[in-house]
Write an enzyme that holds these catalytic residues in place. Structure first.
Site, mmCIF file in Angstrom:
data_model
loop_
_atom_site.group_PDB
_atom_site.id
_atom_site.type_symbol
_atom_site.label_atom_id
_atom_site.label_comp_id
_atom_site.label_asym_id
_atom_site.label_seq_id
_atom_site.Cartn_x
_atom_site.Cartn_y
_atom_site.Cartn_z
ATOM 1 N N ASN B 57 0.740 -1.152 -0.061
ATOM 2 C CA ASN B 57 0.135 -0.080 -0.230
ATOM 3 C C ASN B 57 0.926 1.222 -0.035
ATOM 4 O OD1 ASN B 57 -2.419 1.499 0.377
ATOM 5 N ND2 ASN B 57 -3.284 0.046 1.822
ATOM 6 N N HIS B 87 21.944 1.428 12.447
ATOM 7 C CA HIS B 87 23.545 1.987 12.536
ATOM 8 C C HIS B 87 23.892 1.422 13.919
ATOM 9 C CE1 HIS B 87 23.010 5.307 9.540
ATOM 10 N NE2 HIS B 87 21.836 5.412 9.799
#
Lengths: 157, 157, 157
Positions: B57, B87
């Site tokens: 979607n 990270h």
């Protein structure tokens, strides 16, 4: 019969996508309408009614298979999502073959809905109502007329 | 070697952005593929595999530096975000010089993921699974085969 | 006086929308700037300052009526929203006639903000800080220098 009626010219941003699927779909704007960018409205045999002087911020999407109405002078924050249907999802068989459960969504006048709020089928929101950012609404709010942010935070504890 | 293989023509909305960075990046569509608008897929030395009959979607993004796979007949709601990396973030020094931690993401067949779900590295989702809107997934869901919305709500209490 | 100053050329994705409303609005980029798609920045008699080497992922929006600053080497995840104002919302009368409450937002250097984080007026975020995906920030974080994901999860219990 399909209708896409706008009483006055809306002021819309970039990427305003409207889809009407099925012969009974209708999207109606009652009056002044403002929105920013990336707005998506789809009516699939559904009915979307937008009151006068409504504002939709970036990324709002409204997806109707039944009926979704927004009252006058209401403002929806960024990424607010409104659906009046859920997938039926039984353990056996594929989800996409199981159809949908549907129930109307009603949002009253002078309602401010914060960013990232998701509103699911059957939710009724009253008048002069403030909704906190990021809430997921799955139940009736018909009787609640006014909620301060403090009160919502207190309930969460 | 870079590959961007589509077995049949996908039906895609506006603003479908795909990026392949690095020579080992690959995005593969196993079969029928449907999506609405503002889809973003990036493989940076990563591998994205989309099963047959998958629907994405509006606003879904999939960002791979290792491996992300989505099974057949699965549907992802609006703004679902999938990342197979985080990270590295140590107190000393700048984050952007510290590289990434990576782990594959696997989503099974016939899974329906609600709007705004964020899926992080190492998440494995089984088959025939319904995920509530707005959940943040950080752990393995390998053993869970089917969750009703009610059950998720009960756990949250 | 309006200024829109970019010291070096930014590397920006598609749909980068910037609006300057009112004669005192200013958006300033201190140095290198990178962003993906669907970025929205609006200064309405406000001041946005983006430090050197800042990265904004898809769908970030920054909406200033007062002052929003982001430090050097910081990275904002997908759909992060930053507002330095709220609507005044009293029970009597229409919201859109009641104006705004405003307070500056300050984000330090080397901050990584996860997807879907919403930052509201008056939030001050320190230096070398990691924010969990999907948090709603409404209070001062001035004294917090470093938070691990584990610590945030522990607080939520």
């Amino acid at each position: 019969m399909r209708k896409y009626k706008v009483k006055r010219l809306p002021l819309v941003g970039k990427m305003f996508v409207v889809e009407l699927i099925g012969k009974d779909s209708k999207i109606n704007f009652e009056g002044k309408f403002y929105c920013r960018n990336n707005i998506y409205m789809v009516a699939e045999n559904g009915n979307i009614n937008i009151g006068d002087n409504v504002f939709l911020n970036n990324g709002v999407s409204i997806c109707s298979m039944k009926s979704i109405s927004i009252g006058n002078n209401s403002a929806l924050g960024e990424n607010v999502k409104i659906y009046d249907q859920d997938h039926v999802f039984n353990k056996s068989g594929l989800m996409y073959k199981q159809g949908y459960k549907k129930a109307p969504v009603v949002i009253g006048n002078n309602v401010w809905i914060g960013s990232n709020v998701v509103i699911l089928k059957g939710v009724h929101i009253g008048t002069t109502l403030l909704l906190l950012q990021g809430q997921l609404l799955q139940k009736m709010l018909k009787t609640i007329r006014f909620i301060l942010i403090k009160e919502i935070l207190r309930r969460k504890k």
